[in-house]
Design an enzyme around this catalytic site. Sequence first.
Site, short mmCIF file in Angstrom:
data_model
loop_
_atom_site.label_atom_id
_atom_site.label_comp_id
_atom_site.label_asym_id
_atom_site.label_seq_id
_atom_site.Cartn_x
_atom_site.Cartn_y
_atom_site.Cartn_z
N GLY A 1 -8.90 3.03 -8.08
CA GLY A 1 -8.61 3.85 -8.30
C GLY A 1 -8.25 4.40 -9.69
O GLY A 1 -8.58 3.23 -10.48
N SER B 1 2.71 3.85 -8.33
CA SER B 1 2.64 1.69 -8.27
C SER B 1 2.91 1.48 -7.40
O SER B 1 4.36 1.75 -6.95
CB SER B 1 2.39 2.55 -9.73
OG SER B 1 2.58 0.75 -9.96
N LYS C 1 -6.29 5.15 -11.98
CA LYS C 1 -4.99 4.67 -12.48
C LYS C 1 -6.07 4.16 -12.54
O LYS C 1 -4.50 3.74 -14.24
CB LYS C 1 -3.95 4.67 -11.29
CG LYS C 1 -2.96 3.76 -11.33
CD LYS C 1 -1.85 4.64 -12.03
CE LYS C 1 -0.78 3.86 -12.60
NZ LYS C 1 -0.76 2.48 -12.53
N ASP C 2 -6.38 2.61 -12.80
CA ASP C 2 -6.69 0.82 -13.41
C ASP C 2 -7.85 2.16 -14.73
O ASP C 2 -8.54 1.20 -13.98
CB ASP C 2 -6.90 -0.27 -13.02
CG ASP C 2 -5.25 -0.47 -11.03
OD1 ASP C 2 -4.01 -0.29 -12.28
OD2 ASP C 2 -4.71 -0.18 -10.66
N LEU D 1 0.86 -1.43 -0.11
CA LEU D 1 0.46 0.61 0.02
C LEU D 1 0.72 1.18 0.29
O LEU D 1 2.13 1.65 1.16
CB LEU D 1 -0.72 0.07 1.24
CG LEU D 1 -1.71 -1.27 1.28
CD1 LEU D 1 -3.08 -1.32 2.50
CD2 LEU D 1 -2.87 -1.03 0.38
N GLN E 1 -9.79 -1.08 -15.62
CA GLN E 1 -9.82 -1.52 -15.04
C GLN E 1 -11.81 -1.06 -14.39
O GLN E 1 -12.72 -2.09 -13.79
CB GLN E 1 -9.36 -2.06 -13.57
CG GLN E 1 -9.33 -2.84 -12.60
CD GLN E 1 -8.73 -2.69 -12.11
OE1 GLN E 1 -7.99 -3.97 -11.48
NE2 GLN E 1 -8.17 -2.14 -9.71
N HIS F 1 -3.34 4.17 -2.52
CA HIS F 1 -4.38 3.40 -1.35
C HIS F 1 -4.89 3.91 -0.88
O HIS F 1 -5.94 3.53 -0.40
CB HIS F 1 -3.50 2.29 -1.15
CG HIS F 1 -3.20 1.37 -2.47
ND1 HIS F 1 -2.06 1.00 -2.70
CD2 HIS F 1 -3.58 0.55 -2.83
CE1 HIS F 1 -1.48 0.20 -3.45
NE2 HIS F 1 -2.47 -0.75 -3.84
O1 PAF Z 1 -5.86 -2.84 -9.44
C1 PAF Z 1 -5.78 -3.47 -7.72
O2 PAF Z 1 -4.98 -3.74 -7.15
C2 PAF Z 1 -6.27 -5.28 -8.41
O3 PAF Z 1 -6.89 -5.68 -9.74
C3 PAF Z 1 -7.51 -5.29 -7.49
C4 PAF Z 1 -8.51 -4.96 -7.84
C5 PAF Z 1 -7.57 -5.95 -6.05
C6 PAF Z 1 -8.14 -6.72 -7.92
O4 PAF Z 1 -6.76 -8.14 -8.04
#
Ligand code: PAF
Length: 283
Positions: free
Chosen positions: A153, A191, A155-156, A32, A159, A36
Amino acid sequence: MLVHTIDEVREQVRNWKKQGLTVGLVPTMGALHAGHKSLIDKSVSKCDKTVVSVFVNPIQFCPGEDLDKYPRTLDADEKLCTDAGVDLVFAPNPKEMYGDVNIMSNDFLTYVIPPFFYVNKLCGKSRVGHFDGVCTVVNKLFNIVQPDFAFFGEKDRQQLIILKKMVKDLNIPVEIIPCPIVREDSGLALSSRNKYLSPEDKVNALALSKILFNIKACYNKGITDVEALTETAYSYLTERHSLEYLEFRDADDLEEKTVADDNTIVFIALKIGDVRLIDNIAL
Ligand code: PAF
């Protein structure tokens, strides 16, 4: 409090729900950092109770990726969570999450597969199966924790867009809260993988944010042609950089743009040595 089993989480959350308390979930893979922490702070201020999951999810790593060397710092993660007012840290091992099935072969596990249109581009192109692993584990975490809110986040960003789609398509009763990218003063997006960078390559890594900030500045001056905006990136790249993609896509459905507008996200991925970094910016 740190727990390792699904039963312990369920029992704790059941007690909270009986009292009518709202629950926020911050799913993480640990290591973290301040990025985070910003998600955690948002959850702690919005929800009565906050759960942070710390799980390096093996099924979202592709063959040859950094699963074994991915940083694991549970003691420090737990301390950061406690100091930030987190109520429960859930740190399961792979067996607790997936049982005895051979998770390295996807013949034996029920997966949540996001739509091909969302995964056949950007990071999904080089990381085949990655988002299947992400959607599967996040779906499991939602079922285990049953949060009212979940924090991810920007950032991703791919996702985040895929997880929003999953929640909508599968009617999962959780609200996804997007959280802005946290950057160092230099512009570098935080990151866990920045730990892999040598001091020299940390300087080389500034190319990502410089390219994005410059594109945004050009867009703000009125340039909307994607080809012209893309051209502006090349002066920031050296022989240390290997550009994987620089793409302009719709913020909701990832459709490609040829003319940028206010609903455009610019996505970049580049490798510096062995380290692959991603970043993005909303225009
Ligand atoms: O973004 C991340 O750290 C991971 O892809 C997650 C969402 C915790 C799933 O493992």
